[in-house]
Scaffold this motif. Structure first.
Motif, mmCIF file in Angstrom:
data_model
loop_
_atom_site.group_PDB
_atom_site.id
_atom_site.type_symbol
_atom_site.label_atom_id
_atom_site.label_comp_id
_atom_site.label_asym_id
_atom_site.label_seq_id
_atom_site.Cartn_x
_atom_site.Cartn_y
_atom_site.Cartn_z
ATOM 1 N N ILE A 22 3.947 11.801 6.122
ATOM 2 C CA ILE A 22 4.902 12.869 6.434
ATOM 3 C C ILE A 22 5.642 13.306 5.184
ATOM 4 O O ILE A 22 5.890 14.501 4.968
ATOM 5 N N TRP A 23 6.013 12.327 4.343
ATOM 6 C CA TRP A 23 6.771 12.687 3.122
ATOM 7 C C TRP A 23 5.964 12.499 1.837
ATOM 8 O O TRP A 23 6.404 12.924 0.780
ATOM 9 N N LEU A 24 4.792 11.887 1.909
ATOM 10 C CA LEU A 24 3.984 11.727 0.714
ATOM 11 C C LEU A 24 3.150 12.979 0.478
ATOM 12 O O LEU A 24 2.595 13.550 1.412
ATOM 13 N N SER A 25 3.073 13.388 -0.765
ATOM 14 C CA SER A 25 2.256 14.548 -1.109
ATOM 15 C C SER A 25 0.830 14.111 -1.418
ATOM 16 O O SER A 25 0.570 12.950 -1.708
ATOM 17 N N GLY A 26 -0.086 15.040 -1.347
ATOM 18 C CA GLY A 26 -1.466 14.734 -1.670
ATOM 19 C C GLY A 26 -2.282 14.405 -0.436
ATOM 20 O O GLY A 26 -1.744 14.152 0.645
ATOM 21 N N PRO A 27 -3.611 14.390 -0.567
ATOM 22 C CA PRO A 27 -4.492 14.125 0.573
ATOM 23 C C PRO A 27 -4.499 12.647 0.956
ATOM 24 O O PRO A 27 -4.127 11.777 0.164
ATOM 25 N N LEU A 28 -4.937 12.385 2.184
ATOM 26 C CA LEU A 28 -5.113 11.020 2.672
ATOM 27 C C LEU A 28 -6.562 10.881 3.124
ATOM 28 O O LEU A 28 -6.932 11.290 4.225
ATOM 29 N N VAL A 29 -7.386 10.338 2.263
ATOM 30 C CA VAL A 29 -8.820 10.204 2.532
ATOM 31 C C VAL A 29 -9.071 8.875 3.227
ATOM 32 O O VAL A 29 -8.834 7.807 2.655
ATOM 33 N N LEU A 30 -9.579 8.926 4.457
ATOM 34 C CA LEU A 30 -9.847 7.714 5.226
ATOM 35 C C LEU A 30 -11.338 7.498 5.490
ATOM 36 O O LEU A 30 -11.754 6.377 5.779
ATOM 37 N N GLY A 31 -12.133 8.562 5.435
ATOM 38 C CA GLY A 31 -13.548 8.456 5.781
ATOM 39 C C GLY A 31 -14.360 7.690 4.748
ATOM 40 O O GLY A 31 -14.219 7.889 3.545
ATOM 41 N N LEU A 32 -15.233 6.811 5.235
ATOM 42 C CA LEU A 32 -16.103 6.023 4.362
ATOM 43 C C LEU A 32 -17.308 6.840 3.919
ATOM 44 O O LEU A 32 -17.728 7.782 4.603
ATOM 45 N N GLY A 33 -17.876 6.450 2.789
ATOM 46 C CA GLY A 33 -19.129 7.034 2.338
ATOM 47 C C GLY A 33 -20.304 6.438 3.093
ATOM 48 O O GLY A 33 -20.164 5.473 3.854
ATOM 49 N N SER A 34 -21.487 6.984 2.877
ATOM 50 C CA SER A 34 -22.670 6.561 3.634
ATOM 51 C C SER A 34 -23.026 5.093 3.384
ATOM 52 O O SER A 34 -23.390 4.368 4.313
ATOM 53 N N THR A 35 -22.903 4.640 2.140
ATOM 54 C CA THR A 35 -23.247 3.251 1.828
ATOM 55 C C THR A 35 -22.337 2.273 2.561
ATOM 56 O O THR A 35 -22.804 1.292 3.158
ATOM 57 N N ILE A 93 0.831 -1.207 0.000
ATOM 58 C CA ILE A 93 0.000 0.000 0.000
ATOM 59 C C ILE A 93 0.863 1.253 0.000
ATOM 60 O O ILE A 93 0.646 2.193 -0.775
ATOM 61 N N VAL A 94 1.863 1.282 0.884
ATOM 62 C CA VAL A 94 2.736 2.450 0.982
ATOM 63 C C VAL A 94 3.499 2.652 -0.323
ATOM 64 O O VAL A 94 3.682 3.783 -0.795
ATOM 65 N N THR A 95 3.940 1.542 -0.938
ATOM 66 C CA THR A 95 4.654 1.636 -2.215
ATOM 67 C C THR A 95 3.760 2.229 -3.305
ATOM 68 O O THR A 95 4.180 3.104 -4.071
ATOM 69 N N LEU A 96 2.517 1.775 -3.374
ATOM 70 C CA LEU A 96 1.593 2.288 -4.379
ATOM 71 C C LEU A 96 1.240 3.755 -4.116
ATOM 72 O O LEU A 96 1.095 4.545 -5.045
ATOM 73 N N MET A 97 1.128 4.113 -2.832
ATOM 74 C CA MET A 97 0.845 5.514 -2.501
ATOM 75 C C MET A 97 2.003 6.411 -2.894
ATOM 76 O O MET A 97 1.816 7.570 -3.274
ATOM 77 N N ALA A 98 3.217 5.888 -2.781
ATOM 78 C CA ALA A 98 4.394 6.675 -3.140
ATOM 79 C C ALA A 98 4.433 6.980 -4.631
ATOM 80 O O ALA A 98 5.073 7.953 -5.053
#
Length: 366
Positions: free
Chosen positions: A310-323, A83-88
């Motif tokens: 800390i070093w990755l750029s861009g947002p980190l979206v963790l919240g789930l949608g209503s469904t 996951i971290v590799t793909l986020m990078a």
């Protein structure tokens, strides 16, 4: 003859993980043609079976609940690294990668593996019997971790969007580590008997009666091959993901389906191991694998992505949608009702599988 066949099986489970690692090194980061995708898929399937074999050897040597813990943590650590590799790699799609992967793992384990284990055990033995105290504690931990990490970000206001602020993300990461550490201590030290299989009379089964325990050297060798096999499974799954992504796009399905398919591949070793335990009427071992994998996925992924942010750029979206929040809430309620009696019929297994099917359906047609 039997000894020779057993030797061949052992050699096969040792060779396939090595082949998987070699193939992974040769194909990493490259576009794969159709024929090579087929070969990678075959090796991937072989690596999954080899991982299950070596996990069972290690589990037999160290006993429960350590055996299920080894497999769950090993798979999750490698999954977190992926996951971290793909986020990078960056890109807009990486913003929700951690959330989608963790939620997929929770639904696959708490409904898919959970439901299949109960269904197989109850159909084969008439009733699936397990320890409600240990399973209830594991379920409560999973529900708390999922709510703190995946539900609260949707409602916090310190930062726009379903995201945590830095302070909130730090709290969620530390809370995840503390809860997971407390659970492991409870499972392996203070209340180990809560997580051991039980008989239909409620007596704890503290020994595996189907074979002699393997030697320490054999177990260490299997542990090494287990690591190789799991690295091969996760790495090759990433290698075939572009082909899966192309197929999903061609079918007109949402991109989130790719994450679901990859999660299914990554969790396949735990699924097979859980079903084997259920067939042997060791339902508690199956549930340890299911809930332990869900817990490890949240408890290790959230701290890892918190540090990586800390070093990755861009947002980190963790919240789930209503469904997805509705599905998570229904899963927690149904699982609680399933766990309380300490035994289950095919109906309970079927209910969990229907919930899992609903998750897959909504992933395909949101």
């Amino acid at each position: 003859m039997i000894v020779r066949l057993r030797s061949l099986v052992t050699q096969w489970t040792a060779v396939v993980p090595v082949i998987a690692i070699v193939l992974l090194a040769l194909t990493w980061g490259r576009d794969l043609p159709g024929v090579l995708v087929g070969l990678v898929t075959l090796v991937l399937a072989g690596a999954v079976l080899a991982a299950v074999h070596h996990a069972e050897v290690v589990a037999h040597r160290v006993g429960e609940p350590f055996g299920s813990l080894v497999l769950a943590v090993a798979v999750t650590i490698i999954e977190v690294a992926l996951i971290v590799t793909l986020m990078a790699d960056g890109g807009d799609k990486s913003a929700t990668l951690a959330r989608d992967t963790v939620f997929a793992a929770v639904m696959i384990t708490c409904n898919g593996i959970f439901g299949l284990s109960l269904l197989v055990a109850s159909l084969r033995h008439g009733l699936a019997v397990f320890n409600a105290e240990g399973t209830g504690a594991a379920l409560a931990t999973v529900a708390t971790l999922a709510t703190l990490s995946l539900v609260l970000p949707t409602f916090t206001t310190s930062k726009p969007g379903p995201e945590f602020s830095t302070a909130q993300l730090t709290f969620a990461a530390l809370s995840s580590l503390v809860l997971y550490g407390m659970f492991v201590a409870t499972q392996t030290v203070r209340h180990r008997d809560y997580f051991l299989p039980i008989t239909r009379q409620g007596e704890v089964i503290d020994a595996d009666d189907h074979a002699d325990s393997p030697a320490t050297r054999t177990a260490l060798t299997s542990l090494s091959f287990l690591g190789l096999a799991l690295v091969g499974v996760v790495g090759l799954a990433k290698g075939v993901s572009p082909t899966i992504e192309s197929g999903v796009d061609a079918a007109g399905m949402p991109h989130a389906v790719v994450g679901v398919i990859i999660a299914l591949l990554v969790l396949l070793p735990e699924t097979i191991a859980a079903l084997r335990s259920a067939r042997r009427d060791r339902v508690q071992t199956s549930l340890n694998l299911a809930l332990g994998s869900a817990m490890a996925s949240i408890g290790l992924t959230i701290p890892a992505v918190a540090v990586a942010s800390i070093w990755l750029s861009g947002p980190l979206v963790l919240g789930l949608g209503s469904t997805h929040m509705v599905l998570l809430a229904l899963t927690v309620v149904v699982s609680s009702l399933t766990v309380v009696p300490g035994r289950a019929t095919p109906l309970q297994g079927g209910v969990h599988l229907v919930l899992f099917a609903a998750y897959l359906e909504l992933a395909i047609t949101p």
